[in-house]
Scaffold this motif. Structure first.
Motif, mmCIF file in Angstrom:
data_model
loop_
_atom_site.group_PDB
_atom_site.id
_atom_site.type_symbol
_atom_site.label_atom_id
_atom_site.label_comp_id
_atom_site.label_asym_id
_atom_site.label_seq_id
_atom_site.Cartn_x
_atom_site.Cartn_y
_atom_site.Cartn_z
ATOM 1 N N ALA A 34 -12.324 11.640 0.171
ATOM 2 C CA ALA A 34 -11.316 10.589 0.364
ATOM 3 C C ALA A 34 -10.650 10.201 -0.961
ATOM 4 C CB ALA A 34 -11.954 9.370 1.019
ATOM 5 N N VAL A 35 -11.441 10.165 -2.052
ATOM 6 C CA VAL A 35 -10.870 9.842 -3.376
ATOM 7 C C VAL A 35 -9.851 10.916 -3.769
ATOM 8 C CG1 VAL A 35 -11.427 9.724 -5.853
ATOM 9 C CG2 VAL A 35 -12.761 8.389 -4.204
ATOM 10 N N LEU A 36 -10.160 12.166 -3.466
ATOM 11 C CA LEU A 36 -9.221 13.250 -3.777
ATOM 12 C C LEU A 36 -8.020 13.271 -2.834
ATOM 13 C CD1 LEU A 36 -11.765 16.021 -4.661
ATOM 14 C CD2 LEU A 36 -9.790 15.430 -6.068
ATOM 15 N N ARG A 37 -8.238 12.850 -1.598
ATOM 16 C CA ARG A 37 -7.184 12.873 -0.588
ATOM 17 C C ARG A 37 -6.217 11.697 -0.704
ATOM 18 N NH1 ARG A 37 -8.397 14.712 4.583
ATOM 19 N NH2 ARG A 37 -6.431 13.697 5.049
ATOM 20 N N ALA A 38 -6.663 10.610 -1.353
ATOM 21 C CA ALA A 38 -5.822 9.407 -1.430
ATOM 22 C C ALA A 38 -4.497 9.738 -2.097
ATOM 23 C CB ALA A 38 -6.552 8.308 -2.200
ATOM 24 N N GLY A 39 -3.415 9.182 -1.559
ATOM 25 C CA GLY A 39 -2.077 9.453 -2.087
ATOM 26 C C GLY A 39 -1.860 8.829 -3.449
ATOM 27 N N ASP A 40 -0.920 9.372 -4.198
ATOM 28 C CA ASP A 40 -0.639 8.888 -5.557
ATOM 29 C C ASP A 40 -0.171 7.432 -5.569
ATOM 30 O OD1 ASP A 40 -1.387 11.124 -6.933
ATOM 31 O OD2 ASP A 40 0.635 11.968 -7.103
ATOM 32 N N ALA A 41 0.422 6.991 -4.462
ATOM 33 C CA ALA A 41 0.958 5.628 -4.420
ATOM 34 C C ALA A 41 -0.143 4.572 -4.285
ATOM 35 C CB ALA A 41 1.931 5.495 -3.249
ATOM 36 N N GLU A 42 -1.329 5.007 -3.855
ATOM 37 C CA GLU A 42 -2.386 4.034 -3.524
ATOM 38 C C GLU A 42 -2.969 3.343 -4.768
ATOM 39 O OE1 GLU A 42 -5.589 3.734 0.000
ATOM 40 O OE2 GLU A 42 -4.155 5.363 -0.239
ATOM 41 N N ASP A 43 -3.215 2.038 -4.655
ATOM 42 C CA ASP A 43 -3.884 1.289 -5.721
ATOM 43 C C ASP A 43 -5.396 1.374 -5.464
ATOM 44 O OD1 ASP A 43 -4.927 -0.411 -7.567
ATOM 45 O OD2 ASP A 43 -3.810 -2.182 -6.926
ATOM 46 N N LEU A 44 -6.112 1.988 -6.376
ATOM 47 C CA LEU A 44 -7.542 2.238 -6.158
ATOM 48 C C LEU A 44 -8.445 1.229 -6.881
ATOM 49 C CD1 LEU A 44 -7.388 6.144 -6.484
ATOM 50 C CD2 LEU A 44 -7.645 4.840 -4.377
ATOM 51 N N THR A 45 -7.865 0.175 -7.406
ATOM 52 C CA THR A 45 -8.641 -0.779 -8.215
ATOM 53 C C THR A 45 -9.791 -1.413 -7.422
ATOM 54 O OG1 THR A 45 -6.541 -1.288 -9.290
ATOM 55 C CG2 THR A 45 -8.411 -2.707 -9.838
ATOM 56 N N GLN A 46 -9.470 -1.947 -6.230
ATOM 57 C CA GLN A 46 -10.501 -2.607 -5.424
ATOM 58 C C GLN A 46 -11.551 -1.606 -4.938
ATOM 59 O OE1 GLN A 46 -11.327 -5.680 -4.997
ATOM 60 N NE2 GLN A 46 -9.648 -6.256 -6.339
ATOM 61 N N VAL A 47 -11.075 -0.440 -4.520
ATOM 62 C CA VAL A 47 -11.990 0.615 -4.058
ATOM 63 C C VAL A 47 -12.952 1.001 -5.180
ATOM 64 C CG1 VAL A 47 -12.048 3.081 -3.441
ATOM 65 C CG2 VAL A 47 -10.502 1.524 -2.246
ATOM 66 N N THR A 48 -12.417 1.148 -6.385
ATOM 67 C CA THR A 48 -13.245 1.514 -7.531
ATOM 68 C C THR A 48 -14.338 0.470 -7.759
ATOM 69 O OG1 THR A 48 -11.381 2.645 -8.550
ATOM 70 C CG2 THR A 48 -13.187 2.031 -10.017
#
Lengths: 208, 208
Positions: A34-48
């Motif tokens: 899922a981390v690799l599949r996430a689109g470039d536009a996504e904000d991953l701060t909370q997920v991280t």
């Protein structure tokens, strides 16, 4: 290369169990994808932050690496290696079955995390799948050891997202030397051919 | 094998950035380690649910694999391969620097997820690190391609949790053929020696 395996072939690599560590490893494997599949536009701060919090919680309760190694290697069969380990999120996992006449047959489908060139498995990942399958063929022949020399001939690219088949067999032995051969197929075609020398003997399992 | 690298050697593999996808991948790498490190007594049911929930959330927002492949391979340099990819939780990651006289030097320390035999890196993981470093040496020589033949000689076990050094160099070329050699060291000793044939050419990057 057969499309389906007879149902009664023995599975030589760990069965995946419903819950426990296997389920956690399977979930972690999904998260890696899922981390690799996430689109470039996504904000991953909370997920991280949430992933880090989970890791922190687990590591706070974890035994020392030395103790954990003893646990991991306690009999019966280990289930955590980097190729077939049901307990190891890094393992795709590859599954290997024992077949007739000393052959073993492996099955794996590689997701995005194993990419080298576009849409193609990394050559080193093919090497990992092949090396492991050769080792299982040695176990199946009841004469096993450690890889001493591995020769890989890459014939065709190994596609991601595609069921791959591996076949391997121990072809000879001489003193402590073991000779093993194998092939990786995709879509019915030979992708990688391998021959290897193994030398009898394994590293000792850690004990308390 | 030098213990430290001159600070001004160019880094040939992706720099790890502070936030964004690199941070998410680093967190996922920690979680993979934590799942393997968790003691046998631990109940992983709640952790598994939370990991699955994170994966579900990311995958619900993710573009299709086809779209994502276009994004991943958009210039400049890709950052997601299975060996050095800062964006790929499966990559340890290996880092490789350009050195003098065509040599490249790689650095990696392998945690538990890369285990084969007890406390030892899986032979296939060493193959992955070596194959990739040879490829980077070809890039450094500005004459690169795809692995056609890889010969690995395993001299000593490759320890986990230990700084490893890889050295590689393109040693010749003839038409489309490229010849590359490399060595993996641990604790100042040769662990794996490799020689490879590459053939010029790469698979095309996917485009919209």
């Amino acid at each position: 290369v057969t499309e389906t395996l007879p149902a009664d072939l023995p599975r030589l690599t760990p069965d995946t169990q419903e819950g426990g560590r296997d389920a956690a490893a399977a979930a972690a494997r999904r998260l890696v994808d899922a981390v690799l599949r996430a689109g470039d536009a996504e904000d991953l701060t909370q997920v991280t932050r949430r992933i880090d919090a989970l890791a922190d919680e687990l590591l706070a309760e974890a035994p020392s690496v030395e103790e954990r190694l003893v646990e991991m290697w306690a009999p019966p069969r280990p289930r955590h290696d980097a190729a077939t380990g049901a307990e190891n999120p890094v393992a795709p996992p590859l599954t290997v079955y024992g077949d007739a006449d000393g052959w073993v047959e492996g099955r794996v489908t590689l997701p995005l995390a194993y990419q080298g060139q576009p849409g193609i498995a990394h050559g080193g990942i093919s090497a990992l799948m092949v090396d492991h399958t050769l080792g299982v063929a040695n176990n199946w022949a009841k004469n096993s050891g450690s890889t001493a020399r591995l020769v890989l001939n890459y014939r065709k690219p190994v596609p991601l997202f595609t069921p791959l088949t591996l076949r391997a067999k121990q072809v000879g032995a001489e003193g402590r030397k073991i000779f093993t051969e194998g092939t990786l197929y995709a879509n019915g075609e030979v992708c990688v051919e391998a021959e290897a020398l193994f030398v009898q003997g394994h590293f000792p399992r850690p004990a308390r």
